[in-house]
Design a protein around this motif. Structure first.
Motif, PDB file in Angstrom:
ATOM      1  N   PHE A   1       4.342  12.115   5.690  1.00 12.72           N
ATOM      2  CA  PHE A   1       5.117  11.481   4.905  1.00 12.72           C
ATOM      3  C   PHE A   1       4.417  11.219   3.406  1.00 12.72           C
ATOM      4  N   PHE A   2       3.108  10.890   3.479  1.00 12.37           N
ATOM      5  CA  PHE A   2       2.383  10.891   2.366  1.00 12.37           C
ATOM      6  C   PHE A   2       2.105  12.252   1.522  1.00 12.37           C
ATOM      7  N   LEU A   3       1.880  13.276   2.184  1.00 13.12           N
ATOM      8  CA  LEU A   3       1.952  14.523   1.728  1.00 13.12           C
ATOM      9  C   LEU A   3       2.925  15.154   1.083  1.00 13.12           C
ATOM     10  N   THR A   4       3.992  15.044   1.738  1.00 13.72           N
ATOM     11  CA  THR A   4       5.307  15.384   1.247  1.00 13.72           C
ATOM     12  C   THR A   4       5.888  14.545   0.003  1.00 13.72           C
ATOM     13  N   TYR A   5       5.556  13.599  -0.125  1.00 10.11           N
ATOM     14  CA  TYR A   5       5.991  12.791  -1.316  1.00 10.11           C
ATOM     15  C   TYR A   5       4.925  12.495  -2.350  1.00 10.11           C
ATOM     16  N   PHE A   6       3.790  12.958  -2.001  1.00 12.05           N
ATOM     17  CA  PHE A   6       2.789  12.526  -2.887  1.00 12.05           C
ATOM     18  C   PHE A   6       2.647  13.314  -4.276  1.00 12.05           C
ATOM     19  N   LEU A   7       3.323  14.662  -4.547  1.00 13.63           N
ATOM     20  CA  LEU A   7       3.484  15.237  -5.699  1.00 13.63           C
ATOM     21  C   LEU A   7       4.742  14.810  -6.376  1.00 13.63           C
ATOM     22  N   LEU A   8       5.616  14.099  -5.887  1.00 17.57           N
ATOM     23  CA  LEU A   8       6.689  13.503  -6.515  1.00 17.57           C
ATOM     24  C   LEU A   8       6.547  12.041  -7.034  1.00 17.57           C
ATOM     25  N   LEU A   9       5.828  11.133  -6.202  1.00 14.61           N
ATOM     26  CA  LEU A   9       5.747   9.708  -6.461  1.00 14.61           C
ATOM     27  C   LEU A   9       4.245   9.308  -6.623  1.00 14.61           C
ATOM     28  N   GLU A  10       3.915   8.434  -7.340  1.00 16.91           N
ATOM     29  CA  GLU A  10       2.706   7.696  -7.521  1.00 16.91           C
ATOM     30  C   GLU A  10       2.492   7.198  -6.115  1.00 16.91           C
ATOM     31  N   VAL A  11       1.071   6.570  -5.858  1.00 16.30           N
ATOM     32  CA  VAL A  11       0.928   5.785  -4.382  1.00 16.30           C
ATOM     33  C   VAL A  11       1.851   4.667  -4.597  1.00 16.30           C
ATOM     34  N   LYS A  12       2.061   3.976  -5.432  1.00 18.54           N
ATOM     35  CA  LYS A  12       2.831   2.619  -5.563  1.00 18.54           C
ATOM     36  C   LYS A  12       4.330   2.949  -5.237  1.00 18.54           C
TER      37      LYS A  12
END
Length: 377
Positions: A239-250
């Protein structure tokens, strides 16, 4: 005998492990049937079970479940593509959250199928896929689900035996008998006469994101379920890796919590609509059929209701035949209705909206019973 038959696919294998537990046999002159159970009803249900087996209603259609898995994976991909293509502004962000919430709920229904050994004829294959679906697609441990859920099925709505009603009396006063008992004993952990109102705050919205989210990690660490923990971590890493490039940590944390919030509301309303409004009491050691019928009710059959609830709108049939694949519930329902009619047992089937509203109505009723007993008895 009936619970044993209901829960296990490979009965010969289970008997092998149970044989060391045999401590003796009843003498011929000793009664072999408990007086608290309806002998004729037990015999009729066992005959129904034989009929169900001969009709092939316990045989799964694996294609049904694989298509269900495919639709979950497609929704998961669609959620990512939505933010990737449209960006992370409010509308695509919320739409993606709804898709991911749907993924979590539908994966929850699917892991439920694997957990009940109702997808494959081999228990081992069900166990393997169960770990994948609940662990990798949902981030939860299979051992935790098995530990709690089979207790629920064995004694549904039985206080101190069904973990699903452990919120009584800490948060809610459940059931007419137990609510009055609390009132008579002058116990007031919460203002139960207002529980139908605060249910909307500490019930559906909070269960998954605020309780399950930390408890499942506590469970696996405490019980040293390291395989389950590894499966769970693959979900969070993915989940973190797939959305890391699209969204900030927040943004990732916000998306995750919103998804859990959607999942929690959906999950709680569906699972509780068939149980909370029903009879809740101490265990009376009734026969299997009576135990399940007094604790469960159905919601009308339709394509939407079936999908929305993961076929748990057929809660009666599911509780009577927990290993039955869900696509066959509607086929056995008329036979169960007939047996209920023969023995004068109520078979409740409601509309979806009525079933959801009855959760609130039952909480209100039991809260008022508690208040009356608290003030006047």
């Amino acid at each position: 005998q009936d619970p044993f038959i209901a829960f296990h696919l490979d009965k010969a294998l289970v008997r092998k492990y149970m044989s060391p537990l045999l401590i003796g046999e009843l003498a011929p002159d000793q009664p072999s049937f408990e007086p608290s159970k309806n002998k004729r009803l037990v015999e009729d249900f066992r005959e129904l079970r034989t009929t169900v087996e001969k009709m092939g209603l316990l045989n799964p259609n694996c294609a049904f479940f694989m298509l269900h898995l495919c639709h979950i994976l497609l929704l998961d991909v669609a959620a990512w593509l939505t933010i990737w293509y449209f960006g992370s502004s409010m509308v695509p962000f919320l739409f993606s959250a709804v898709l991911l919430g749907t993924v979590q709920v539908q994966a929850g229904w699917l892991q439920h199928d694997f957990g009940h050994l109702s997808v494959f004829s081999k228990p081992k294959w069900n166990h393997w896929l169960h770990k994948f679906v609940i662990g990798h697609l949902k981030g939860a441990p299979a051992s935790w689900w098995n530990h709690l859920h089979f207790q629920h099925h064995a004694k549904p709505n039985c206080f101190q035996k069904d973990p699903d009603i452990n919120m009584h009396p800490l948060f809610f006063a459940l059931g007419k008998t137990l609510s009055v008992e609390l009132g008579v004993k002058k116990k007031k952990f919460m203002p139960y006469n207002h529980q139908h109102k605060y249910f909307f705050i500490i019930g559906p919205p909070a269960l998954v994101p605020l309780y399950f989210q930390w408890y499942i990690f506590y469970f696996v660490v405490q019980r040293k379920q390291w395989v389950d923990l590894a499966w769970m971590l693959t979900f969070y890493i993915r989940f973190f890796l797939t959305y890391f490039l699209l969204l900030e940590v927040k943004g990732i944390l916000g998306l995750f919590l919103l998804v859990r919030f959607i999942e929690s509301n959906w999950f709680v309303w569906v699972t509780q609509m068939s149980h909370i409004p029903m009879h809740i009491d101490y265990d009376k050691n009734m026969d299997w059929f009576s135990t399940q019928l007094q604790a469960t009710c159905n919601v009308q059959h339709s394509l939407f209701n079936d999908w929305f609830s993961g076929h748990l709108n057929f809660q009666i049939e599911h509780h009577l035949f927990p290993t039955m694949p869900r696509h066959n519930y509607w086929k056995v329902a008329p036979l169960v209705k007939s047996l209920c009619a023969k023995h004068g047992i109520e078979y409740q089937c409601k509309t979806l909206l009525t079933a959801l509203a009855d959760i609130v109505h039952s909480l209100k009723d039991s809260g008022e019973l508690w208040l009356d007993a608290y003030l006047h008895k």
